[in-house]
Scaffold this motif. Structure first.
Motif, PDB file in Angstrom:
ATOM      1  N   LEU A  13       0.826  -1.206   0.000  1.00 16.31           N
ATOM      2  CA  LEU A  13       0.000   0.000   0.000  1.00 16.31           C
ATOM      3  C   LEU A  13       0.858   1.253   0.000  1.00 16.31           C
ATOM      4  O   LEU A  13       0.616   2.203  -0.743  1.00 16.31           O
ATOM      5  N   GLY A  14       1.865   1.258   0.848  1.00 15.69           N
ATOM      6  CA  GLY A  14       2.712   2.432   0.936  1.00 15.69           C
ATOM      7  C   GLY A  14       3.424   2.714  -0.367  1.00 15.69           C
ATOM      8  O   GLY A  14       3.637   3.861  -0.743  1.00 15.69           O
ATOM      9  N   ALA A  25      -9.663  12.376  -2.613  1.00  9.53           N
ATOM     10  CA  ALA A  25      -9.809  13.820  -2.508  1.00  9.53           C
ATOM     11  C   ALA A  25      -8.433  14.430  -2.319  1.00  9.53           C
ATOM     12  O   ALA A  25      -7.414  13.797  -2.547  1.00  9.53           O
ATOM     13  N   SER A  26      -8.354  15.674  -1.906  1.00 13.56           N
ATOM     14  CA  SER A  26      -7.073  16.319  -1.690  1.00 13.56           C
ATOM     15  C   SER A  26      -6.298  15.570  -0.629  1.00 13.56           C
ATOM     16  O   SER A  26      -6.845  14.816   0.165  1.00 13.56           O
ATOM     17  N   ALA A  27      -4.963  15.772  -0.636  1.00 16.85           N
ATOM     18  CA  ALA A  27      -4.090  14.980   0.228  1.00 16.85           C
ATOM     19  C   ALA A  27      -4.490  15.077   1.689  1.00 16.85           C
ATOM     20  O   ALA A  27      -4.450  14.088   2.422  1.00 16.85           O
ATOM     21  N   GLN A  28      -4.922  16.236   2.128  1.00 20.32           N
ATOM     22  CA  GLN A  28      -5.229  16.378   3.546  1.00 20.32           C
ATOM     23  C   GLN A  28      -6.500  15.642   3.943  1.00 20.32           C
ATOM     24  O   GLN A  28      -6.707  15.329   5.113  1.00 20.32           O
ATOM     25  N   ASN A  29      -7.359  15.327   2.962  1.00 17.03           N
ATOM     26  CA  ASN A  29      -8.591  14.592   3.252  1.00 17.03           C
ATOM     27  C   ASN A  29      -8.490  13.115   2.897  1.00 17.03           C
ATOM     28  O   ASN A  29      -9.435  12.365   3.107  1.00 17.03           O
ATOM     29  N   ALA A  30      -7.346  12.721   2.332  1.00 17.15           N
ATOM     30  CA  ALA A  30      -7.194  11.336   1.896  1.00 17.15           C
ATOM     31  C   ALA A  30      -7.141  10.406   3.100  1.00 17.15           C
ATOM     32  O   ALA A  30      -6.618  10.766   4.158  1.00 17.15           O
ATOM     33  N   PRO A  31      -7.654   9.186   2.959  1.00 13.99           N
ATOM     34  CA  PRO A  31      -7.585   8.218   4.064  1.00 13.99           C
ATOM     35  C   PRO A  31      -6.146   7.796   4.310  1.00 13.99           C
ATOM     36  O   PRO A  31      -5.297   7.843   3.411  1.00 13.99           O
ATOM     37  N   THR A  32      -5.874   7.370   5.500  1.00 13.06           N
ATOM     38  CA  THR A  32      -4.547   6.872   5.835  1.00 13.06           C
ATOM     39  C   THR A  32      -4.351   5.483   5.237  1.00 13.06           C
ATOM     40  O   THR A  32      -5.319   4.811   4.850  1.00 13.06           O
ATOM     41  N   GLU A  34      -3.621   2.868   6.832  1.00 14.54           N
ATOM     42  CA  GLU A  34      -4.304   1.915   7.713  1.00 14.54           C
ATOM     43  C   GLU A  34      -5.793   1.862   7.405  1.00 14.54           C
ATOM     44  O   GLU A  34      -6.408   0.785   7.397  1.00 14.54           O
ATOM     45  N   GLU A  35      -6.402   3.017   7.134  1.00 20.43           N
ATOM     46  CA  GLU A  35      -7.830   3.056   6.798  1.00 20.43           C
ATOM     47  C   GLU A  35      -8.098   2.376   5.459  1.00 20.43           C
ATOM     48  O   GLU A  35      -9.105   1.674   5.292  1.00 20.43           O
ATOM     49  N   ILE A  36      -7.196   2.585   4.520  1.00 23.36           N
ATOM     50  CA  ILE A  36      -7.342   1.932   3.222  1.00 23.36           C
ATOM     51  C   ILE A  36      -7.233   0.421   3.372  1.00 23.36           C
ATOM     52  O   ILE A  36      -8.033  -0.342   2.808  1.00 23.36           O
ATOM     53  N   LEU A  37      -6.263  -0.016   4.126  1.00 28.00           N
ATOM     54  CA  LEU A  37      -6.088  -1.457   4.341  1.00 28.00           C
ATOM     55  C   LEU A  37      -7.312  -2.064   5.001  1.00 28.00           C
ATOM     56  O   LEU A  37      -7.800  -3.126   4.593  1.00 28.00           O
ATOM     57  N   GLU A  38      -7.837  -1.393   6.016  1.00 29.38           N
ATOM     58  CA  GLU A  38      -9.024  -1.899   6.719  1.00 29.38           C
ATOM     59  C   GLU A  38     -10.214  -1.985   5.773  1.00 29.38           C
ATOM     60  O   GLU A  38     -10.982  -2.961   5.801  1.00 29.38           O
ATOM     61  N   ALA A  39     -10.375  -0.965   4.920  1.00 27.54           N
ATOM     62  CA  ALA A  39     -11.480  -0.976   3.957  1.00 27.54           C
ATOM     63  C   ALA A  39     -11.325  -2.132   2.971  1.00 27.54           C
ATOM     64  O   ALA A  39     -12.274  -2.876   2.704  1.00 27.54           O
ATOM     65  N   TRP A  40     -10.129  -2.288   2.439  1.00 26.10           N
ATOM     66  CA  TRP A  40      -9.892  -3.360   1.470  1.00 26.10           C
ATOM     67  C   TRP A  40     -10.121  -4.741   2.086  1.00 26.10           C
ATOM     68  O   TRP A  40     -10.708  -5.624   1.457  1.00 26.10           O
ATOM     69  N   LEU A  41      -9.672  -4.915   3.303  1.00 26.95           N
ATOM     70  CA  LEU A  41      -9.847  -6.206   3.967  1.00 26.95           C
ATOM     71  C   LEU A  41     -11.318  -6.580   4.138  1.00 26.95           C
ATOM     72  O   LEU A  41     -11.657  -7.762   4.250  1.00 26.95           O
TER      73      LEU A  41
END
Length: 364
Positions: A13-14, A25-32, A34-41
């Motif tokens: 992911l990194g 969205a813009s970088a400051q609103n992008a998910p972390t 960890e959040e992306i991994l949790e969503a994908w899982l």
């Protein structure tokens, strides 16, 4: 067989996010990460226990006819070469992957702007929808159905006819309508093209979260105020079914029309075809002999040796459209008018020779 452990996915992911598609969205609103991994899982793409990723365990490899959509290795290989066949590569790949980060975050996906569909059409597709369309397009089209029954009598059973399966979740073909011709389109009838939603909801990932694939109802209720669920949203003022109800959600209308098509298929099979037919969406090859003609897909009937083989061209076309709608659970949102046209035309075709009521419909 051991699937890749998820900490490796976290690491990729990194690396992948630096070359990500334009889906956040813009970088400051992008998910972390960890959040992306949790969503994908939590998504079907990550579920390594599913048949979609375990079907080839015994063989030890996934054939090129399936690998593109059932492994990260397959889709990466497909995107690294010119598209000459829709969703196919010429070599098998190892088992052991799901649809991981590398499937969508690679140079081929980043640069993808055109997608080849089963009807032979190459469609220019927004970048954030192109990678989705590679797999969510189905495996067949109207032309393939037509070619399979060319020069045959419409109502004569033929052992040469085999059921043609659209495969699963052909949302991109539904959305494109007449452009992709994913459903069987009857000669002499017109069909709508791509369904254009509102400007802010014009791509796959503007409706679906790209990592967990879910759609949030609040993305719809800004316009469709008061809707309690997706199926309750009405997208046409037409009285499609001729029952005087113009307020029921379009998803409800499609479901009712789908039931009517199923009933018409069963009636035709008994009156004109080679015997009673019954459908099961959970058992391959989906259509079976209804041995007791009760209209119910019993466990003893939905087994491969009892597959329905008494096809006529007219029955195949209607059954293909029934399956097309069955396998796109979001058809009411992807292109409601297209699937309504397909089903009404199928019912009307069956009614030409069988005791099927096709009156009262308003075709979009």
């Amino acid at each position: 067989m051991v699937f890749r452990v998820f900490w490796k996915v976290s690491l990729c992911l990194g690396l992948a996010l630096g070359a990500s598609l334009s889906i956040s969205a813009s970088a400051q609103n992008a998910p972390t990460n960890e959040e992306i991994l949790e969503a994908w899982l939590s998504s079907p793409h990550a579920d390594s226990t599913r048949e979609a990723f375990r079907h080839w365990d015994t063989e030890g490899e996934i054939p090129g006819t399936c690998a593109v959509c059932h492994s990260s290795t397959g889709v990466s290989d497909y995107l690294a070469a010119p598209q000459t066949m829709p969703g196919l590569i010429d070599h098998p790949v190892p088992i052991g992957t799901t649809v991981e980060c590398s499937a969508c975050h690679n140079d081929g996906a980043k640069d993808l702007s055109e997608v080849l569909f089963p009807n032979g059409t190459t469609v220019s597709t927004p970048n954030s929808s192109a990678i989705c369309s590679v797999c969510h397009q189905g495996r067949s089209s109207s032309g393939q159905v037509e070619a399979s029954v060319a020069d045959m009598d419409e109502d004569i059973v033929s052992a040469e006819i085999k059921f043609i399966n659209i495969h699963y979740a052909a949302a991109a073909s539904t959305q494109l309508g007449n452009t992709a011709r994913g459903g069987y389109q009857y000669e002499g009838r017109s069909y709508v093209g791509p369904f254009a939603h509102v400007e802010t909801l014009g791509t796959c990932v503007s409706c679906h979260n790209p990592h967990d694939t879910r759609v949030k109802l609040e993305s719809c209720t800004t316009c469709h105020q008061g809707a309690a669920d997706f199926r309750a949203i009405r997208t046409t003022p037409l009285d499609i079914l001729g029952d005087g109800n113009t307020t029921a959600g379009i998803g409800v209308v499609i479901s009712q029309l789908h039931d009517q098509l199923n009933a018409a298929i069963m009636t035709y099979s008994q009156e004109i075809g080679g015997g009673a037919i019954v459908y099961s969406g959970a058992a391959y090859p989906y259509f079976f002999n209804d041995l007791n003609a009760d209209g119910i897909a019993d466990p003893t009937e939905t087994v491969f040796p009892n597959a329905y083989k008494s096809w006529t061209p007219r029955l195949l076309k209607a059954a293909y459209n029934y399956q097309f709608v069955s396998k796109d659970k979001g058809a009411f949102a992807h292109n409601a008018h297209y699937v309504i046209q397909l089903m009404i035309d199928s019912i009307e075709s069956l009614s030409e020779v069988a005791t099927v009521d096709a009156t009262g419909f308003t075709r979009p």
